[in-house]
Design an enzyme around this catalytic site. Structure first.
Site, PDB file in Angstrom:
ATOM      1  N   THR A   1     -48.907 -28.487 -48.085  1.00  0.00           N
ATOM      2  CA  THR A   1     -49.241 -29.785 -47.554  1.00  0.00           C
ATOM      3  C   THR A   1     -50.698 -30.299 -48.438  1.00  0.00           C
ATOM      4  O   THR A   1     -50.809 -29.828 -47.719  1.00  0.00           O
ATOM      5  CB  THR A   1     -48.189 -30.169 -46.290  1.00  0.00           C
TER       6      THR A   1
ATOM      7  N   VAL B   1     -36.232 -30.187 -44.059  1.00  0.00           N
ATOM      8  CA  VAL B   1     -37.344 -31.236 -43.930  1.00  0.00           C
ATOM      9  C   VAL B   1     -37.790 -30.376 -43.026  1.00  0.00           C
ATOM     10  O   VAL B   1     -37.732 -29.947 -41.470  1.00  0.00           O
ATOM     11  CB  VAL B   1     -37.179 -32.525 -43.518  1.00  0.00           C
TER      12      VAL B   1
ATOM     13  N   ASP C   1     -42.338 -30.069 -40.836  1.00  0.00           N
ATOM     14  CA  ASP C   1     -43.299 -31.529 -39.963  1.00  0.00           C
ATOM     15  C   ASP C   1     -44.217 -31.703 -41.723  1.00  0.00           C
ATOM     16  O   ASP C   1     -44.669 -33.316 -39.841  1.00  0.00           O
ATOM     17  CB  ASP C   1     -44.170 -30.043 -39.783  1.00  0.00           C
TER      18      ASP C   1
ATOM     19  N   THR D   1     -51.211 -28.662 -41.937  1.00  0.00           N
ATOM     20  CA  THR D   1     -50.242 -28.230 -43.176  1.00  0.00           C
ATOM     21  C   THR D   1     -50.037 -26.128 -42.386  1.00  0.00           C
ATOM     22  O   THR D   1     -50.974 -25.886 -42.052  1.00  0.00           O
ATOM     23  CB  THR D   1     -51.389 -28.163 -43.861  1.00  0.00           C
ATOM     24  N   GLY D   2     -49.453 -25.901 -43.636  1.00  0.00           N
ATOM     25  CA  GLY D   2     -48.862 -24.131 -43.082  1.00  0.00           C
ATOM     26  C   GLY D   2     -47.445 -24.301 -43.018  1.00  0.00           C
ATOM     27  O   GLY D   2     -46.857 -25.033 -43.611  1.00  0.00           O
TER      28      GLY D   2
ATOM     29  N   GLY E   1     -44.626 -25.367 -42.012  1.00  0.00           N
ATOM     30  CA  GLY E   1     -43.437 -26.549 -40.776  1.00  0.00           C
ATOM     31  C   GLY E   1     -42.944 -26.124 -39.786  1.00  0.00           C
ATOM     32  O   GLY E   1     -42.868 -27.234 -38.659  1.00  0.00           O
TER      33      GLY E   1
END
Length: 305
Positions: free
Chosen positions: A188, A217, A219, A238-239, A241
């Site tokens: 992200t 889908v 985060d 970010t990471g 999700g």
């Protein structure tokens, strides 16, 4: 109140790749300097990251496991009540701009084919080929998977499987699921900003995080999970999700800020929520602070007028 913007390039992007984040921050800061609001600044910054080609967003998005599908997610939000998101969007170079235009509609989230048709109608439909870097990474990714000898098939499930049990259960590719899971990307990109009027905004965008089932889908487009903005500040995550979603991480951090926790402490507390070994990074801005926190160093930038 000084106008400020913070950008990041994702947990997979090391500090050596921060020049794109700095460029994005400068473009966003220019909008703030021109007296445009925080939302316009973060959208401009994230659009720059989407166009860069190195980051897993926009034209740099990673391909799905079929080697051709690109499913993009993005979202925007500000402290003035504007909110828009897209999920599983295809054939659009700048999903963050589509998310911004959704703030003009009665809705907050469009997905899949409907989101693509919306982009077409507003003139943002723009098919593109995956970047050279994305294609190279996919070839390397598949080659490493094919070399994996231990697919852990039939291994006993444990509580520590951390979602891998279901990945294995539904895995439908002729290569090792374990190798794929161990190399999942976390790409992200995001920006948060405070303008001179004291308004806050956040924008996020991603090209996905393989291995993933078609239509996955996480985060990025989910309010309170990968992003949140309100009267007290703005947060972007970010990471991995699924971990971010389970903790509604952005909103959780925001609640800590409301309760009086300093921003840096709140971001570090969020990282501590996730198990060791899980990549995670956050950026945030409040009335008095702007910070980046991550489990490992990542590309980012902070600029202020």
């Amino acid at each position: 109140m000084a106008a400020t913007i913070v950008t990041h390039g994702g947990t997979d992007m090391p500090p050596e790749e921060k020049d794109g984040c700095e460029t994005a921050a400068r473009l966003g800061l220019q909008k703030l300097g021109d007296r445009q609001d925080a939302l316009e600044a973060v959208v401009t910054a994230v659009a720059s990251l989407e166009a860069d080609g190195r980051y897993d967003a926009g034209v740099g998005s990673l391909m799905g496991m079929d080697g051709k599908t690109l499913e993009l997610d993005a979202a925007v939000m500000d402290s003035r009540g504007r909110l828009g998101a897209v999920a599983a969007l295809q054939n659009v170079r700048h999903p963050v701009k589509v998310a911004q235009r959704i703030t003009d509609t009665p809705h907050v989230l469009l997905v899949g084919q409907g989101a693509e048709e919306f982009a077409r109608r507003i003139g943002l439909h723009s098919p593109f080929e995956p970047s050279v870097k994305a294609q190279r990474k996919f070839r390397e990714y598949i080659a490493e998977m094919k070399k994996a000898h231990d697919d852990d098939e039939g291994a006993e499930d444990t509580e520590e499987d951390d979602g891998k049990t279901l990945v294995r259960k539904f895995w439908n590719f002729p290569t090792s699921w374990q190798a794929a899971v161990d190399r999942a990307g976390h790409g992200t990109v995001g920006a948060v900003a405070r303008d001179e009027a004291g308004h806050f905004a956040v924008a996020v965008s991603t090209g996905g995080s393989p291995p993933a089932l078609y239509g996955r889908v996480a985060d990025t487009p989910l309010i309170g999970c990968g992003f949140y903005a309100g009267q007290h500040g703005a947060i972007a995550c970010t990471g991995i999700g699924e971990h971010i979603v389970r903790n509604m991480l952005a909103r959780t951090v925001y609640e800590w800020i409301i309760s009086g926790t300093p921003l840096q402490a709140a971001l570090e507390r969020a990282i501590a929520l996730l198990p060791q070994g899980i990549d995670i990074g956050l950026i945030g801005v409040t009335a008095t602070e702007a910070h980046v926190a991550a489990r490992k160093p990542m590309a980012s930038a902070i600029l202020a007028l």
